[in-house]
Design an enzyme around this catalytic site. Structure first.
Site, PDB file in Angstrom:
ATOM      1  N   CYS A   1      21.602  72.960  32.491  1.00 40.37           N
ATOM      2  CA  CYS A   1      21.000  72.191  33.583  1.00 40.37           C
ATOM      3  C   CYS A   1      21.398  70.723  33.489  1.00 40.37           C
ATOM      4  CB  CYS A   1      19.482  72.324  33.552  1.00 40.37           C
ATOM      5  SG  CYS A   1      18.670  71.444  34.905  1.00 40.37           S
TER       6      CYS A   1
ATOM      7  N   PRO B   1      18.174  81.966  36.416  1.00 40.19           N
ATOM      8  CA  PRO B   1      16.969  81.135  36.434  1.00 40.19           C
ATOM      9  C   PRO B   1      17.182  79.969  37.393  1.00 40.19           C
ATOM     10  CG  PRO B   1      18.229  80.770  34.413  1.00 40.19           C
ATOM     11  CD  PRO B   1      18.886  81.902  35.131  1.00 40.19           C
TER      12      PRO B   1
ATOM     13  N   GLY C   1      29.213  80.620  41.671  1.00 35.82           N
ATOM     14  CA  GLY C   1      30.013  80.905  42.849  1.00 35.82           C
ATOM     15  C   GLY C   1      30.183  82.363  43.198  1.00 35.82           C
TER      16      GLY C   1
END
Length: 339
Positions: free
Chosen positions: A102, A19, A215
């Site tokens: 987040c 997302p 990553g």
């Protein structure tokens, strides 16, 4: 949720697209689905207050072709999240995911996102309330810790509490989040990755379906994590900026089905979707902005991007812009033989 549906979701979660705010909207997800029929797709984060208090149900709109698709919610109030989860399930989402990763200031001010790593008991309450409200999977996306927390202690405690609350699937971004001092962008790059810790969590929690995020830029890396015992891999920015590199061969490589998608054919398959969107009053660039990286690394990629970028924002721009941009590139079947 039925065992059959759970197994379908678990299988799709072998590879998922993260997302991403302002990126993984419904147009982006439809485009990604044209590249991979199998990968699990996630919405941008939608806040529970926006749905429950604000009535912003338009944020839940999606195309049936997007399945399997998960709704990511942001929030920290169990009752409100339960109501939001029910709205998502009623809208047809296959999974409801709680954002505990987040690090943005806006998210922190609402006491949700990565700051919830400090309150695993609250997260467990949220998971329980959401599960009681829906029949689809309730999952969590988290970090390995925040600020000065010791991830080797924080993460297992967090996973223990949410799994005790009934969560069976979690995605771990293998970095800490620094809530002060680093921007959201810096939080995606600067804190060091600790893949080994996430792999140890799979050993400690063998019954928990664990996906790794952070990553990862290739299907080769995804294979490495899967072969080492993890259940799934979530890829973010690389899937967005080089979608064909990640998704075009994902069905064959990761799921063992289907064939490699030709980006040229995918672009042409987007034309009917674009036409419907324009008829409904939409603008071309709302879709094509997600398609700029389709030919990354291929001959003609720069001209493709330039034609789309410049043409899609013009008044009354239509599918002809995409077709004109396609003249800059060749179908995959012709690339090897092109002089």
């Amino acid at each position: 949720m039925s065992d059959k549906n759970t197994k379908i979701q678990e299988r799709s979660a072998r590879l998922s697209v993260a997302p991403m705010m302002d990126w993984t909207d419904r147009h982006c997800r439809y485009f990604h689905r044209m590249l991979s029929a199998q990968a699990l797709l996630y919405t941008e984060m939608v806040t529970a207050p926006a749905l429950v208090r604000g009535g912003a149900l338009h944020l839940l709109e999606f195309s049936p072709q997007e399945h399997p698709v998960a709704l990511q919610l942001g929030g920290s109030d169990p009752a409100e999240l339960a109501k939001a989860a029910a709205l998502g399930a009623d809208a047809g989402y296959d999974e409801i995911n709680l954002n505990c990763g987040c690090p943005s200031d806006r998210v922190q001010s609402g006491t949700f996102g990565a700051v919830l790593m400090k309150e695993p008991a609250r997260v467990a309450d949220c998971v329980s309330a959401m599960q009681e409200a829906v029949d689809v999977d309730v999952t969590v996306k988290c970090r390995i810790g925040v600020d000065d927390q010791d991830p080797t202690k924080t993460l297992p405690d967090f996973l223990e509490k949410i799994s005790a609350a009934g969560c069976r699937r979690v995605t771990v971004h293998a970095r800490k989040a620094w809530l002060k001092g680093l921007s959201p962008k810096e939080n995606r790059d600067i804190p060091p990755l600790d893949y080994a810790l996430v792999h140890r969590m799979k050993e400690e929690f063998p019954d928990l379906h664990i996906s790794i995020n952070g990553g990862i830029t290739s299907l080769k890396q995804a294979h490495d994590h899967l072969d080492a015992g993890l259940d799934g891999v979530m890829i973010g920015r690389s899937a967005y900026h080089q979608p064909a590199d990640i998704l075009a061969d994902a069905d064959r490589q990761i799921f063992g089905v289907g064939q490699t998608a030709d980006p040229f054919d995918v672009a042409k398959k987007m034309i009917p979707y674009i036409e419907r969107h324009l008829v409904e009053g939409g603008r071309l660039h709302q879709i094509t902005r997600h398609m700029l990286g389709l030919f990354a690394g291929r001959p003609g990629a720069r001209a493709w991007r330039r034609t789309l970028s410049e043409g899609a924002v013009q008044a009354n721009a239509g599918p002809e812009v995409v077709l004109r941009a396609l003249e800059s590139v060749l179908p995959l079947s012709q690339v090897d033989t092109a002089v």
